[in-house]
Scaffold this motif. Sequence first.
Motif, mmCIF file in Angstrom:
data_model
loop_
_atom_site.group_PDB
_atom_site.id
_atom_site.type_symbol
_atom_site.label_atom_id
_atom_site.label_comp_id
_atom_site.label_asym_id
_atom_site.label_seq_id
_atom_site.Cartn_x
_atom_site.Cartn_y
_atom_site.Cartn_z
ATOM 1 N N LEU A 96 0.728 -1.173 -0.108
ATOM 2 C CA LEU A 96 0.061 0.256 0.058
ATOM 3 C C LEU A 96 0.792 1.141 0.081
ATOM 4 N N LEU A 97 0.854 2.137 -0.966
ATOM 5 C CA LEU A 97 1.223 3.471 -0.796
ATOM 6 C C LEU A 97 0.259 4.559 -0.340
ATOM 7 N N PHE A 110 -2.252 -6.224 4.028
ATOM 8 C CA PHE A 110 -1.327 -5.679 3.185
ATOM 9 C C PHE A 110 -0.041 -6.128 3.879
ATOM 10 N N ASP A 111 1.221 -6.668 3.122
ATOM 11 C CA ASP A 111 2.293 -7.067 3.416
ATOM 12 C C ASP A 111 3.270 -5.921 3.666
ATOM 13 N N LEU A 112 3.011 -4.750 3.377
ATOM 14 C CA LEU A 112 3.821 -3.531 3.374
ATOM 15 C C LEU A 112 3.206 -2.310 3.201
ATOM 16 N N VAL A 113 3.350 -1.425 4.060
ATOM 17 C CA VAL A 113 2.694 -0.035 3.725
ATOM 18 C C VAL A 113 3.721 0.929 3.565
ATOM 19 N N ARG A 172 4.629 9.335 6.801
ATOM 20 C CA ARG A 172 4.087 9.416 8.120
ATOM 21 C C ARG A 172 5.012 8.995 9.227
ATOM 22 N N GLN A 173 5.220 9.622 10.032
ATOM 23 C CA GLN A 173 6.145 8.886 11.173
ATOM 24 C C GLN A 173 5.148 8.568 12.291
ATOM 25 N N LEU A 174 5.241 7.230 12.397
ATOM 26 C CA LEU A 174 4.217 6.350 13.306
ATOM 27 C C LEU A 174 4.566 6.941 14.761
ATOM 28 N N GLU A 175 3.444 6.757 15.680
ATOM 29 C CA GLU A 175 3.557 6.753 16.905
ATOM 30 C C GLU A 175 3.787 5.427 17.460
ATOM 31 N N GLU A 176 4.518 5.311 18.901
ATOM 32 C CA GLU A 176 4.807 3.884 19.194
ATOM 33 C C GLU A 176 3.727 3.015 19.063
ATOM 34 N N ALA A 177 2.557 3.384 19.645
ATOM 35 C CA ALA A 177 1.299 2.491 19.635
ATOM 36 C C ALA A 177 0.854 1.852 18.087
ATOM 37 N N GLU A 178 1.009 2.764 17.262
ATOM 38 C CA GLU A 178 0.738 2.357 15.920
ATOM 39 C C GLU A 178 1.701 1.426 15.409
ATOM 40 N N GLU A 179 3.029 1.559 15.686
ATOM 41 C CA GLU A 179 4.256 0.615 15.484
ATOM 42 C C GLU A 179 3.986 -0.516 16.041
ATOM 43 N N GLN A 180 3.498 -0.725 17.337
ATOM 44 C CA GLN A 180 3.144 -2.094 17.907
ATOM 45 C C GLN A 180 1.850 -2.730 17.415
ATOM 46 N N ALA A 181 1.024 -1.872 16.981
ATOM 47 C CA ALA A 181 -0.203 -2.414 16.453
ATOM 48 C C ALA A 181 0.193 -3.156 15.066
ATOM 49 N N LEU A 182 0.990 -2.566 14.277
ATOM 50 C CA LEU A 182 1.378 -3.048 12.861
ATOM 51 C C LEU A 182 2.357 -4.268 13.080
ATOM 52 N N THR A 196 2.249 -6.758 9.736
ATOM 53 C CA THR A 196 2.362 -5.800 8.308
ATOM 54 C C THR A 196 3.489 -4.837 8.519
ATOM 55 N N GLY A 197 4.407 -5.004 7.370
ATOM 56 C CA GLY A 197 5.565 -4.169 7.332
ATOM 57 C C GLY A 197 5.077 -2.808 7.110
ATOM 58 N N TYR A 198 6.164 -1.697 7.738
ATOM 59 C CA TYR A 198 6.043 -0.339 7.568
ATOM 60 C C TYR A 198 7.290 0.279 7.050
#
Length: 257
Positions: free
Chosen positions: A204-205, A225-228, A232-242, A247-249
């Motif tokens: 996903l782009l 999605f395998d990868l996004v 955007r700089q993710l917040e820590e909670a968002e990183e953990q959720a992914l 799902t890679g980021y």
Amino acid sequence: MNGAKRRLLIFEQLKEAKSVEVKQLAKQYEVSPMTIRRDLSLFAKQGLVSLNYGGAILNEGSGVEASFSLKAAQAQSAKAAIAKEAARLVNEGETILLDCGTTTYEMAKYLSDKAITVITNSWKILQVLQNTPKIKVILAPGTYSRISQGAISSDTIRFIGEHHVDHVFMSTQGLDLAWGASVPDEMDANVKQALMKAGSHCILLADQNKFDQRYFARYAKIDEFDLVISDRQLEEAEEQALKQMRTGYLQVIVHSA
């Protein structure tokens, strides 16, 4: 200032202020009130605004979508950076699917030196790739959408269902990490679901303006999605959720000109 740039700036004002006045815009951009009324009429034809005697009010429903040209003019630097990074994932000899979208359109510009096969339902992407000798381009059939500038119909879904590719690169209008990726139009969502099923890997782009937005039709949850790829700089909670969703980021750095 040309008309396209002026309309983009007016639309940005509309998103922030929710309404605009013809007289104020005419003075700001040093054009006639008639010119501003024509600009606002173009937005009204797309369903983006409701006109009144002195100006226009932004329509904010989940079924509202701007034109391709207007979307393409937004977040250009971010889209180019995301597109360039996505193109690096494509290897010689692979077959890929490119969704209709302004960032996938940008991505096509970085593929010209690769000997690959590209399947797409985007007529804009076809225009970019039509004269690239190394690339075999397959255009999916279907009913033409003026908003997406590509084929979006049941014929498109049937055609995509008969093919399998190495990578699918997707666009979106809205992205909510808890809810998923969504677009205003239900048929567009159905086509996107077909595209996602056709690939071994789905990427996903999405620039940061797409985040925390929900539109009428959800076409995928984030863990599909395998990868996004985003700026955007993710917040820590968002990183953990992914990470929990596996799902890679990939965050790209956008350098201002």
